[in-house]
Design a protein around this motif. Structure first.
Motif, PDB file in Angstrom:
ATOM      1  N   THR A  23      31.062  -3.962 -31.991  1.00  0.00           N
ATOM      2  CA  THR A  23      31.068  -4.642 -30.697  1.00  0.00           C
ATOM      3  C   THR A  23      30.343  -3.799 -29.653  1.00  0.00           C
ATOM      4  O   THR A  23      29.533  -4.310 -28.883  1.00  0.00           O
ATOM      5  CB  THR A  23      32.513  -4.918 -30.241  1.00  0.00           C
ATOM      6  N   THR A  24      30.637  -2.516 -29.653  1.00  0.00           N
ATOM      7  CA  THR A  24      29.980  -1.610 -28.707  1.00  0.00           C
ATOM      8  C   THR A  24      28.478  -1.573 -28.963  1.00  0.00           C
ATOM      9  O   THR A  24      27.680  -1.601 -28.025  1.00  0.00           O
ATOM     10  CB  THR A  24      30.568  -0.191 -28.831  1.00  0.00           C
ATOM     11  N   LYS A  26      26.643  -3.914 -30.278  1.00  0.00           N
ATOM     12  CA  LYS A  26      26.081  -5.199 -29.847  1.00  0.00           C
ATOM     13  C   LYS A  26      25.939  -5.234 -28.324  1.00  0.00           C
ATOM     14  O   LYS A  26      24.913  -5.672 -27.803  1.00  0.00           O
ATOM     15  CB  LYS A  26      26.972  -6.348 -30.346  1.00  0.00           C
ATOM     16  N   LYS A  27      26.957  -4.773 -27.616  1.00  0.00           N
ATOM     17  CA  LYS A  27      26.895  -4.751 -26.155  1.00  0.00           C
ATOM     18  C   LYS A  27      25.779  -3.822 -25.674  1.00  0.00           C
ATOM     19  O   LYS A  27      25.076  -4.145 -24.722  1.00  0.00           O
ATOM     20  CB  LYS A  27      28.241  -4.322 -25.566  1.00  0.00           C
ATOM     21  N   THR A  28      25.636  -2.693 -26.329  1.00  0.00           N
ATOM     22  CA  THR A  28      24.584  -1.757 -25.969  1.00  0.00           C
ATOM     23  C   THR A  28      23.208  -2.380 -26.203  1.00  0.00           C
ATOM     24  O   THR A  28      22.314  -2.274 -25.363  1.00  0.00           O
ATOM     25  CB  THR A  28      24.709  -0.449 -26.777  1.00  0.00           C
ATOM     26  N   ASP A  30      22.499  -5.576 -26.228  1.00  0.00           N
ATOM     27  CA  ASP A  30      22.314  -6.612 -25.209  1.00  0.00           C
ATOM     28  C   ASP A  30      21.903  -5.995 -23.870  1.00  0.00           C
ATOM     29  O   ASP A  30      21.033  -6.522 -23.177  1.00  0.00           O
ATOM     30  CB  ASP A  30      23.594  -7.435 -25.027  1.00  0.00           C
TER      31      ASP A  30
END
Length: 77
Positions: A23-24, A26-28, A30
């Motif tokens: 998740t981290t 993916k957020k990074t 994005d």
């Protein structure tokens, strides 16, 4: 039995940690893409402003040259 419970708890914690890591990541990713889009957009805006400024300078220089020609023509008479 305690070992089995401990192993299950560790497996659960490891999978949740791995899940958080994805998740981290993916957020990074994005955020990096958003930054890239912002840079591209701002670069285009800056280029447009520079082009507008260059056109204005060209117009001002041409106007100045025309005024100088007019004055020199008047002085010759």
């Amino acid at each position: 039995m305690k070992k089995l419970i401990l192993m299950l708890m560790l497996a659960g914690m490891a999978s949740s940690f791995y899940s958080c890591r994805e998740t981290t990541q993916k957020k990074t990713q994005d955020a990096v893409e958003a930054i890239g889009e912002d840079i591209e957009s701002n670069t285009k805006k800056a280029a447009e402003k520079i082009e507008e400024g260059a056109k204005k300078v060209k117009s001002d220089v041409k106007e100045g040259i025309d005024k100088t020609k007019d004055k020199s023509t008047q002085d010759d008479n």
